[in-house]
Design a protein around this motif. Structure first.
Motif, PDB file in Angstrom:
ATOM      1  N   ALA A 232       0.842  -1.198   0.000  1.00 15.16           N
ATOM      2  CA  ALA A 232       0.000   0.000   0.000  1.00 15.16           C
ATOM      3  C   ALA A 232       0.875   1.245   0.000  1.00 15.16           C
ATOM      4  CB  ALA A 232      -0.922   0.019   1.223  1.00 15.16           C
ATOM      5  N   VAL A 233       0.326   2.306  -0.542  1.00 12.18           N
ATOM      6  CA  VAL A 233       0.944   3.615  -0.447  1.00 12.18           C
ATOM      7  C   VAL A 233      -0.093   4.572   0.117  1.00 12.18           C
ATOM      8  CG1 VAL A 233       0.407   4.139  -2.869  1.00 12.18           C
ATOM      9  CG2 VAL A 233       2.154   5.465  -1.666  1.00 12.18           C
ATOM     10  N   LEU A 234       0.305   5.309   1.156  1.00 14.99           N
ATOM     11  CA  LEU A 234      -0.552   6.306   1.791  1.00 14.99           C
ATOM     12  C   LEU A 234      -0.049   7.685   1.388  1.00 14.99           C
ATOM     13  CD1 LEU A 234      -0.956   3.698   3.535  1.00 14.99           C
ATOM     14  CD2 LEU A 234      -1.410   5.212   5.470  1.00 14.99           C
ATOM     15  N   LEU A 246       3.795   7.650   2.250  1.00 16.37           N
ATOM     16  CA  LEU A 246       4.264   6.571   3.118  1.00 16.37           C
ATOM     17  C   LEU A 246       4.045   5.274   2.343  1.00 16.37           C
ATOM     18  CD1 LEU A 246       5.369   6.124   6.034  1.00 16.37           C
ATOM     19  CD2 LEU A 246       3.010   5.621   6.717  1.00 16.37           C
ATOM     20  N   ASN A 247       5.146   4.615   1.965  1.00 16.78           N
ATOM     21  CA  ASN A 247       5.057   3.501   1.024  1.00 16.78           C
ATOM     22  C   ASN A 247       5.389   2.183   1.711  1.00 16.78           C
ATOM     23  OD1 ASN A 247       5.496   1.628  -1.178  1.00 16.78           O
ATOM     24  ND2 ASN A 247       5.613   3.416  -2.508  1.00 16.78           N
ATOM     25  N   PHE A 248       4.421   1.256   1.697  1.00 20.11           N
ATOM     26  CA  PHE A 248       4.602  -0.081   2.253  1.00 20.11           C
ATOM     27  C   PHE A 248       4.807  -1.081   1.110  1.00 20.11           C
ATOM     28  CE2 PHE A 248       2.251   2.271   5.420  1.00 20.11           C
ATOM     29  CZ  PHE A 248       2.754   1.834   6.639  1.00 20.11           C
ATOM     30  N   GLY A 249       5.957  -0.997   0.446  1.00 18.73           N
ATOM     31  CA  GLY A 249       6.302  -1.957  -0.594  1.00 18.73           C
ATOM     32  C   GLY A 249       5.440  -1.899  -1.829  1.00 18.73           C
ATOM     33  N   PRO A 268      12.687   6.804  -0.264  1.00 18.66           N
ATOM     34  CA  PRO A 268      14.152   6.753  -0.118  1.00 18.66           C
ATOM     35  C   PRO A 268      14.657   5.349   0.186  1.00 18.66           C
ATOM     36  CG  PRO A 268      13.121   7.818   1.785  1.00 18.66           C
ATOM     37  CD  PRO A 268      12.059   7.663   0.744  1.00 18.66           C
ATOM     38  N   ASP A 269      13.856   4.556   0.895  1.00 20.24           N
ATOM     39  CA  ASP A 269      14.235   3.180   1.234  1.00 20.24           C
ATOM     40  C   ASP A 269      13.030   2.273   1.028  1.00 20.24           C
ATOM     41  OD1 ASP A 269      16.998   3.620   2.276  1.00 20.24           O
ATOM     42  OD2 ASP A 269      15.922   4.803   3.786  1.00 20.24           O
ATOM     43  N   ARG A 270      13.315   1.068   0.567  1.00 14.08           N
ATOM     44  CA  ARG A 270      12.262   0.088   0.359  1.00 14.08           C
ATOM     45  C   ARG A 270      11.788  -0.451   1.710  1.00 14.08           C
ATOM     46  NH1 ARG A 270       8.992  -1.238  -4.050  1.00 14.08           N
ATOM     47  NH2 ARG A 270       8.308  -3.398  -3.875  1.00 14.08           N
ATOM     48  N   ALA A 271      10.481  -0.545   1.901  1.00 14.33           N
ATOM     49  CA  ALA A 271       9.923  -1.052   3.154  1.00 14.33           C
ATOM     50  C   ALA A 271       9.062  -2.278   2.874  1.00 14.33           C
ATOM     51  CB  ALA A 271       9.090   0.021   3.854  1.00 14.33           C
ATOM     52  N   LEU A 272       8.840  -3.069   3.918  1.00 12.23           N
ATOM     53  CA  LEU A 272       8.015  -4.262   3.779  1.00 12.23           C
ATOM     54  C   LEU A 272       6.538  -3.889   3.695  1.00 12.23           C
ATOM     55  CD1 LEU A 272       9.691  -6.748   6.287  1.00 12.23           C
ATOM     56  CD2 LEU A 272       9.843  -6.755   3.797  1.00 12.23           C
ATOM     57  N   PRO A 273       5.729  -4.746   3.111  1.00  5.01           N
ATOM     58  CA  PRO A 273       4.286  -4.480   3.044  1.00  5.01           C
ATOM     59  C   PRO A 273       3.624  -4.566   4.409  1.00  5.01           C
ATOM     60  CG  PRO A 273       4.967  -6.104   1.382  1.00  5.01           C
ATOM     61  CD  PRO A 273       6.099  -5.937   2.325  1.00  5.01           C
ATOM     62  N   VAL A 286       9.519   5.160   6.249  1.00  2.00           N
ATOM     63  CA  VAL A 286       9.724   6.556   6.656  1.00  2.00           C
ATOM     64  C   VAL A 286       8.938   7.452   5.708  1.00  2.00           C
ATOM     65  CG1 VAL A 286      11.414   8.390   6.955  1.00  2.00           C
ATOM     66  CG2 VAL A 286      12.001   6.028   7.549  1.00  2.00           C
ATOM     67  N   PRO A 287       8.149   8.389   6.247  1.00  2.00           N
ATOM     68  CA  PRO A 287       7.422   9.296   5.346  1.00  2.00           C
ATOM     69  C   PRO A 287       8.376  10.203   4.587  1.00  2.00           C
ATOM     70  CG  PRO A 287       7.177   9.984   7.628  1.00  2.00           C
ATOM     71  CD  PRO A 287       7.862   8.663   7.665  1.00  2.00           C
ATOM     72  N   TYR A 288       8.001  10.553   3.375  1.00  2.98           N
ATOM     73  CA  TYR A 288       8.820  11.452   2.566  1.00  2.98           C
ATOM     74  C   TYR A 288       7.897  12.372   1.790  1.00  2.98           C
ATOM     75  CZ  TYR A 288       7.676   8.124  -1.196  1.00  2.98           C
ATOM     76  OH  TYR A 288       7.022   7.318  -2.092  1.00  2.98           O
ATOM     77  N   THR A 289       8.429  13.508   1.376  1.00  2.00           N
ATOM     78  CA  THR A 289       7.606  14.502   0.690  1.00  2.00           C
ATOM     79  C   THR A 289       8.068  14.656  -0.760  1.00  2.00           C
ATOM     80  OG1 THR A 289       9.027  16.335   1.397  1.00  2.00           O
ATOM     81  CG2 THR A 289       7.167  15.758   2.826  1.00  2.00           C
ATOM     82  N   VAL A 290       7.106  15.000  -1.616  1.00  2.00           N
ATOM     83  CA  VAL A 290       7.406  15.317  -3.015  1.00  2.00           C
ATOM     84  C   VAL A 290       6.677  16.612  -3.355  1.00  2.00           C
ATOM     85  CG1 VAL A 290       7.722  12.910  -3.698  1.00  2.00           C
ATOM     86  CG2 VAL A 290       5.456  13.933  -3.832  1.00  2.00           C
ATOM     87  N   PRO A 291       7.261  17.442  -4.196  1.00  4.14           N
ATOM     88  CA  PRO A 291       6.561  18.669  -4.603  1.00  4.14           C
ATOM     89  C   PRO A 291       5.259  18.324  -5.314  1.00  4.14           C
ATOM     90  CG  PRO A 291       8.895  18.779  -5.174  1.00  4.14           C
ATOM     91  CD  PRO A 291       8.631  17.378  -4.756  1.00  4.14           C
ATOM     92  N   PHE A 292       4.195  19.023  -4.946  1.00  7.74           N
ATOM     93  CA  PHE A 292       2.899  18.805  -5.583  1.00  7.74           C
ATOM     94  C   PHE A 292       2.166  20.137  -5.588  1.00  7.74           C
ATOM     95  CE2 PHE A 292      -1.470  16.946  -5.860  1.00  7.74           C
ATOM     96  CZ  PHE A 292      -1.284  16.297  -7.072  1.00  7.74           C
ATOM     97  N   ALA A 293       2.395  20.884  -6.656  1.00  8.96           N
ATOM     98  CA  ALA A 293       1.905  22.254  -6.766  1.00  8.96           C
ATOM     99  C   ALA A 293       0.734  22.307  -7.741  1.00  8.96           C
ATOM    100  CB  ALA A 293       3.041  23.156  -7.240  1.00  8.96           C
TER     101      ALA A 293
END
Length: 364
Positions: A232-234, A246-249, A268-273, A286-293
């Protein structure tokens, strides 16, 4: 009309065309057999082929229609037999018995088919209700965002599978989840229901995405047995010009800028589902941010999209098809991608495929 509704309309149109052909086929076959029999004469022995009429009639329509076609075939058989003088020998009686036998078999087959169709219609009705409860329609707009969704289940008859998505407006902003349950069938649907139920509650209550992910993980661990999991991705999109992920694989969302640049918002790092975070040594993502304008687009999807293969085994090049998202209507843009995906796969998809498109409205 949504992409799934458009597909259903195409399928229904094709089914209606096929049904009309089958409805005319019994009469056309009997007419051809009669014409050939009259032209070629009684010595050729085409008369028993009149039984093809009730045989084809049993493929579509009810048992009454099959019986009517069988009766017409019997009358035609008697008429041609008398005309050709076949009842003076056993040939006429043999042809008539062939028509009667095929008609009886067709009536029985029609009754059994109608029962199976009624059972299938009941199953599909229940599945569609479950689908609407599980995957509720997402809002077309939320804050500064425009949203569209496309879902295609690999289980064509039930139209329900293990992919999931949801959009919730919370005090922290718009929160999104797109995921894919390992496996298929009712167990996958049940796991998807657990994830969505936990997310809907946590998205309103928790202060940040990691806390939402923890709630979903705890709910899933109470439900899952063995090593089943959910990728899942949140996402959280607030008032600022950025999105927190927040990406769970799960496959990374595709970000498309107004200038046409395309990039995957990879973690930035691969995480388990979800469901596997309790394994020894496994850490939470780990949560990470991307520009979204304003003007940006973010496409969330499942591996049924990215891993769809063509006849040569090539995966679907989603980033290369980003230009299909240029349509001003988000739903039309997703429909274009979905149609291109089906064309790439050269037929029905072999896995559930969900896409959720989020557009940041451009500032006036």
């Amino acid at each position: 009309m949504t992409p799934s509704e458009n597909t259903l309309a195409v399928e229904n149109g094709e089914q209606r065309t096929g049904s009309r052909v089958l409805a005319v086929l019994p009469y056309a076959v009997m007419a051809v057999v009669s014409a050939v029999d009259l032209t070629a004469g009684p010595g050729v022995g085409f008369l028993p082929l009149v039984s093809l009429g009730p045989a084809f009639a049993g493929l579509v329509g009810g048992w009454r229609r099959t019986a009517v076609v069988g009766l017409a075939a019997a009358v035609l058989c008697v008429g041609l037999g008398v005309y050709n003088g076949l009842f003076e020998s056993r040939r006429g009686l043999t042809a008539l018995l062939s028509v009667a036998g095929v008609t009886a078999a067709g009536v029985v087959a029609a009754v059994m088919r109608q029962r199976r169709e009624a059972e299938l219609a009941s199953v599909r009705s229940i599945a569609e209700v479950a689908q609407r409860v599980l995957l509720r329609p997402v809002p077309r707009g939320a804050g500064p965002l425009r949203i569209a969704v496309s879902y295609t289940s690999a289980v064509a008859e039930a139209r329900i599978g293990g992919d999931l998505y949801e959009v919730v407006t919370s005090p922290a902003g718009v929160r999104i989840i797109v995921g894919d349950v390992q496996g298929k069938g009712l167990e996958a649907v049940e796991s998807a229901a657990v994830v969505l139920g936990a997310f809907r509650e946590a998205a309103h209550d928790e202060p940040d995405l990691p806390a939402v992910g923890e709630r979903v993980e705890r709910a899933l661990n109470r439900h899952l047995a063995g090593e089943r999991f959910v990728t899942a991705v949140l996402a959280e999109i607030g008032d600022g010009p950025r999105a927190t992920l927040l990406n769970f694989g799960h496959p990374a969302p595709l970000v498309v800028r107004p200038a046409g640049t395309v990039a995957f918002a990879a973690p930035p790092d691969r995480a388990l589902p979800l469901g596997l975070l309790t394994l020894q040594g496994a850490g939470a993502p780990v949560p990470y941010t991307v520009p979204f304008a304003p003007g940006d687009q973010m496409l969330f999807y499942t591996d049924g999209v990215s891993e769809a293969r063509d006849a040569a085994g090539r995966f679907y090049p989603l980033d290369e098809r980003a230009a299909l998202l240029k349509d001003p209507d988000p739903e039309a843009a997703l429909r274009a991608v979905r149609e291109d995906l089906v064309e790439h796969a050269e037929g029905p998809l072999h896995d559930d495929a969900a896409m959720l498109l989020v557009r940041h409205r451009e500032e006036p």
